[in-house]
Design a protein around this motif. Structure first.
Motif, PDB file in Angstrom:
ATOM      1  N   GLY A  79       0.817  -1.211   0.000  1.00 59.03           N
ATOM      2  CA  GLY A  79       0.000   0.000   0.000  1.00 59.03           C
ATOM      3  C   GLY A  79       0.845   1.253   0.000  1.00 59.03           C
ATOM      4  N   PHE A  80       1.920   1.259   0.803  1.00 60.98           N
ATOM      5  CA  PHE A  80       2.806   2.420   0.865  1.00 60.98           C
ATOM      6  C   PHE A  80       3.463   2.658  -0.494  1.00 60.98           C
ATOM      7  CE2 PHE A  80       6.096   5.241   2.354  1.00 60.98           C
ATOM      8  CZ  PHE A  80       5.542   5.846   3.482  1.00 60.98           C
ATOM      9  N   ALA A  81       3.888   1.570  -1.158  1.00 57.05           N
ATOM     10  CA  ALA A  81       4.509   1.694  -2.480  1.00 57.05           C
ATOM     11  C   ALA A  81       3.501   2.220  -3.508  1.00 57.05           C
ATOM     12  CB  ALA A  81       5.068   0.341  -2.921  1.00 57.05           C
ATOM     13  N   MET A  82       2.259   1.719  -3.457  1.00 51.70           N
ATOM     14  CA  MET A  82       1.229   2.182  -4.389  1.00 51.70           C
ATOM     15  C   MET A  82       0.872   3.640  -4.118  1.00 51.70           C
ATOM     16  SD  MET A  82       0.695  -0.229  -6.478  1.00 51.70           S
ATOM     17  CE  MET A  82      -0.782   0.411  -7.283  1.00 51.70           C
ATOM     18  N   LEU A 140       2.956   5.973  -3.112  1.00 52.25           N
ATOM     19  CA  LEU A 140       4.010   6.773  -3.739  1.00 52.25           C
ATOM     20  C   LEU A 140       3.876   6.777  -5.258  1.00 52.25           C
ATOM     21  CD1 LEU A 140       7.063   5.752  -1.525  1.00 52.25           C
ATOM     22  CD2 LEU A 140       5.685   7.830  -1.382  1.00 52.25           C
ATOM     23  N   LEU A 141       3.399   5.663  -5.820  1.00 53.14           N
ATOM     24  CA  LEU A 141       3.200   5.603  -7.269  1.00 53.14           C
ATOM     25  C   LEU A 141       2.092   6.556  -7.697  1.00 53.14           C
ATOM     26  CD1 LEU A 141       3.744   4.287 -10.032  1.00 53.14           C
ATOM     27  CD2 LEU A 141       2.088   2.512  -9.417  1.00 53.14           C
ATOM     28  N   VAL A 142       0.959   6.523  -6.976  1.00 52.50           N
ATOM     29  CA  VAL A 142      -0.156   7.422  -7.304  1.00 52.50           C
ATOM     30  C   VAL A 142       0.253   8.877  -7.085  1.00 52.50           C
ATOM     31  CG1 VAL A 142      -2.520   8.072  -6.692  1.00 52.50           C
ATOM     32  CG2 VAL A 142      -1.872   5.660  -6.793  1.00 52.50           C
ATOM     33  N   SER A 166      -7.042  -5.828  -0.159  1.00 48.96           N
ATOM     34  CA  SER A 166      -7.487  -4.836  -1.143  1.00 48.96           C
ATOM     35  C   SER A 166      -7.894  -3.523  -0.479  1.00 48.96           C
ATOM     36  CB  SER A 166      -8.663  -5.391  -1.950  1.00 48.96           C
ATOM     37  OG  SER A 166      -8.305  -6.573  -2.623  1.00 48.96           O
ATOM     38  N   SER A 167      -8.655  -3.609   0.618  1.00 46.01           N
ATOM     39  CA  SER A 167      -9.134  -2.381   1.273  1.00 46.01           C
ATOM     40  C   SER A 167      -7.976  -1.536   1.775  1.00 46.01           C
ATOM     41  CB  SER A 167     -10.061  -2.734   2.442  1.00 46.01           C
ATOM     42  OG  SER A 167     -11.213  -3.403   1.984  1.00 46.01           O
ATOM     43  N   LEU A 168      -6.972  -2.188   2.348  1.00 46.47           N
ATOM     44  CA  LEU A 168      -5.820  -1.464   2.878  1.00 46.47           C
ATOM     45  C   LEU A 168      -5.050  -0.768   1.760  1.00 46.47           C
ATOM     46  CD1 LEU A 168      -4.265  -0.915   5.511  1.00 46.47           C
ATOM     47  CD2 LEU A 168      -2.905  -2.951   5.039  1.00 46.47           C
ATOM     48  N   VAL A 169      -4.823  -1.487   0.668  1.00 43.23           N
ATOM     49  CA  VAL A 169      -4.069  -0.928  -0.461  1.00 43.23           C
ATOM     50  C   VAL A 169      -4.844   0.220  -1.102  1.00 43.23           C
ATOM     51  CG1 VAL A 169      -3.104  -1.419  -2.744  1.00 43.23           C
ATOM     52  CG2 VAL A 169      -2.834  -3.084  -0.894  1.00 43.23           C
ATOM     53  N   VAL A 170      -6.164   0.056  -1.245  1.00 47.16           N
ATOM     54  CA  VAL A 170      -6.993   1.103  -1.858  1.00 47.16           C
ATOM     55  C   VAL A 170      -6.928   2.391  -1.045  1.00 47.16           C
ATOM     56  CG1 VAL A 170      -9.401   1.794  -2.228  1.00 47.16           C
ATOM     57  CG2 VAL A 170      -8.575  -0.375  -3.127  1.00 47.16           C
ATOM     58  N   LEU A 171      -6.984   2.295   0.284  1.00 57.68           N
ATOM     59  CA  LEU A 171      -6.946   3.503   1.107  1.00 57.68           C
ATOM     60  C   LEU A 171      -5.580   4.181   1.044  1.00 57.68           C
ATOM     61  CD1 LEU A 171      -9.037   2.463   4.240  1.00 57.68           C
ATOM     62  CD2 LEU A 171      -9.743   3.807   2.266  1.00 57.68           C
ATOM     63  N   TYR A 172      -4.513   3.393   0.965  1.00 56.27           N
ATOM     64  CA  TYR A 172      -3.192   3.989   0.770  1.00 56.27           C
ATOM     65  C   TYR A 172      -3.124   4.714  -0.578  1.00 56.27           C
ATOM     66  CZ  TYR A 172      -0.491   2.265   4.782  1.00 56.27           C
ATOM     67  OH  TYR A 172       0.026   2.069   6.036  1.00 56.27           O
ATOM     68  N   MET A 173      -3.733   4.145  -1.594  1.00 53.62           N
ATOM     69  CA  MET A 173      -3.735   4.792  -2.914  1.00 53.62           C
ATOM     70  C   MET A 173      -4.504   6.109  -2.885  1.00 53.62           C
ATOM     71  SD  MET A 173      -4.173   1.412  -5.350  1.00 53.62           S
ATOM     72  CE  MET A 173      -4.125   2.323  -6.910  1.00 53.62           C
ATOM     73  N   MET A 174      -5.557   6.163  -2.068  1.00 55.00           N
ATOM     74  CA  MET A 174      -6.294   7.423  -1.928  1.00 55.00           C
ATOM     75  C   MET A 174      -5.440   8.485  -1.241  1.00 55.00           C
ATOM     76  SD  MET A 174     -10.261   6.586  -1.190  1.00 55.00           S
ATOM     77  CE  MET A 174     -11.209   5.555  -2.302  1.00 55.00           C
ATOM     78  N   LEU A 175      -4.618   8.047  -0.280  1.00 57.71           N
ATOM     79  CA  LEU A 175      -3.663   8.990   0.314  1.00 57.71           C
ATOM     80  C   LEU A 175      -2.713   9.499  -0.755  1.00 57.71           C
ATOM     81  CD1 LEU A 175      -2.635   7.360   3.731  1.00 57.71           C
ATOM     82  CD2 LEU A 175      -4.050   9.384   3.369  1.00 57.71           C
ATOM     83  N   GLY A 176      -2.302   8.598  -1.648  1.00 60.13           N
ATOM     84  CA  GLY A 176      -1.434   9.009  -2.756  1.00 60.13           C
ATOM     85  C   GLY A 176      -2.092  10.039  -3.643  1.00 60.13           C
TER      86      GLY A 176
END
Length: 450
Positions: free
Chosen positions: A116-119, A121-123, A412-422
């Motif tokens: 999630g942290f990596a995604m 930074l990508l977003v 999925s939920s954890l990664v999606v929320l990290y992507m929203m932070l991105g």
């Protein structure tokens, strides 16, 4: 002037900023040029003097490069880092306290936090304006794919729920993916800026596709949640007078309809068999039309949680653990409160509020309306998910699948929320690279003019 502009733009390292800088400098030069002409200079001398007044192209370019470069909100990144650490720590404590979960539980959560942290930074590196520009296409295509998967029966079953899209790597949660609909809806609202009642009507129609998908999963609670999340975002646009309509009347009518929607949904679902029997029983329990077993999860969440101490474990048996329910995900706050005390649970909530408040504060200050509305959409998701989880864990809502942002165990939920932070960080990154929009009006012919 062209030679001056070429030399100046060579000093700007960020390609995305060059068009903005060029437009800005050209306007300044032409304004000075017009003033020189009015002062009696001929055209050649007027232009040379205007360019000379701008100073050295190299020094000016370097100064502008320092302003128009990608930004990072280091304060927000530090808060996210702290939350990520505590997220891993909580699930380590969960894993150590339940030998049946094993090390695999902790390792999977650690993997998804890092992913999630990596995604994120990508977003963050992506230009959010391009995402917003194609919001309608992205939403339309995504909902079409998810609807097709539901109708064709190609969804995967995980823990008995047909709410997953199978992939070669791991199944993706449809409810988690649907959360993206909220910031994307911000982009859709922006596309109808200044289009009056016609644009407002189309904006309301765009609320339906993701709700339809959630309804087919079926996730009735998610459908209602998406309706409220998107409705709040639409209300923000109306309050800011984006559609140039009678906002008070529209807001009253819209929310009056929204508040009656769940009742209509239940009646239709009961009549046509859309709502499962267990869902009707859960609704009856929540409305007080049925008694709950003292050993049930609902009884524990509503009444047993009152036994929590300010600090330390409560002297109460947790039926969520004994029945094998997802206490480390759906009911995490109740687990923390009963095992470590109310202060520990409050600390988790405050950490989430810290990142949400910080995120919203950086997006509402943006001049670009698209970035602002998409960032607010992300903030609505975080706050909404937090409230849903907490209210479920204290018995205000019936037991249902909920996710405490960043802390609940999940993929999925954890990664999606990290992507929203991105996405929120991307809005901040491009704050000096994308211009503020000129105010647009609706003409009598219905066209938009600057």
């Amino acid at each position: 002037m062209e030679e001056y502009m070429k030399t100046l733009l060579e000093q700007i390292r960020c390609k995305s900023a060059r068009k903005l800088v060029e437009k800005e400098i050209r306007e300044h030069i032409l304004e000075q040029y017009e003033e020189n002409l009015e002062a009696g200079m001929d055209e050649t001398c007027a232009m040379e003097a205007a360019v000379e007044d701008m100073g050295s192209p190299v020094e000016t370019g370097i100064a502008l490069d320092a302003i128009h470069r990608p930004q990072m909100s280091w304060g927000m990144l530090i808060i996210i880092g702290v939350i990520s650490f505590f997220s891993i720590l909580i699930q380590v404590l969960v894993g150590n306290g339940n030998p049946t979960l094993g090390n695999g539980h902790m390792l999977r959560h650690l993997f998804h936090v890092l992913l999630g942290f990596a995604m994120m930074l990508l977003v963050y590196r992506l230009d959010y304006s391009k995402i917003g520009r194609y919001a309608k296409r992205i939403t339309g295509m995504a909902c079409t794919v998810l609807l097709a998967a539901s109708y064709l029966g190609i969804t995967a079953s995980v823990n008995g729920a047909q709410a997953w899209i199978p992939t070669p790597f791991a199944p993706l949660s449809i409810p988690a993916l649907l959360l993206f609909a909220v910031p994307l809806y911000g982009g859709i609202l922006y596309s109808y800026y200044g289009t009056g009642y016609t644009g407002l009507f189309k904006s309301i129609l765009w609320i339906i596709p993701p709700i339809w998908v959630a309804f087919l999963v079926p996730k009735i609670s998610l459908a209602v949640t998406l309706l409220f999340f998107q409705g709040i975002l639409l209300s923000v646009a109306l309050w800011k007078n984006w559609f140039q309509v009678k906002k008070y009347w529209v807001l009253g009518g819209f929310w009056g309809s929204i508040l009656t929607f769940p009742a209509i949904l239940v009646m239709l679902g009961k009549k046509f068999g859309w709502i499962a029997q267990y869902q009707m029983e859960r609704l009856a329990l929540y409305l007080g039309q049925a008694e709950s077993d003292t050993s049930s999860a609902f009884y524990f969440l509503r009444d047993g949680v009152k036994e929590c101490r300010l600090w330390g474990a409560a002297e109460i048996e947790n039926p969520l653990i004994e029945t094998g329910q997802s206490y480390f995900s759906d009911f995490l706050i109740s687990f923390v409160g009963t095992n470590y005390g109310i202060l520990a649970a409050v600390l988790l909530i405050l950490l989430i509020l810290a990142v949400v408040v910080k995120g919203i504060s950086i997006v509402v200050k943006q001049k670009n309306k698209l970035g602002r509305i998409m960032g607010i959409g992300c903030g609505i998701v975080f706050l909404g998910e937090l409230c849903l989880h907490v209210f479920t864990c204290i018995g205000w809502f019936p037991p249902m699948a909920s996710f405490l942002p960043f802390f609940s165990y999940g993929g999925s939920s954890l990664v999606v929320l990290y992507m929203m932070l991105g996405l929120m960080l991307s809005v901040y990154r491009y704050k000096n690279l994308l211009p503020a929009e000129k105010k647009r009006k609706q003409t009598a012919a219905g066209q938009i003019s600057a």
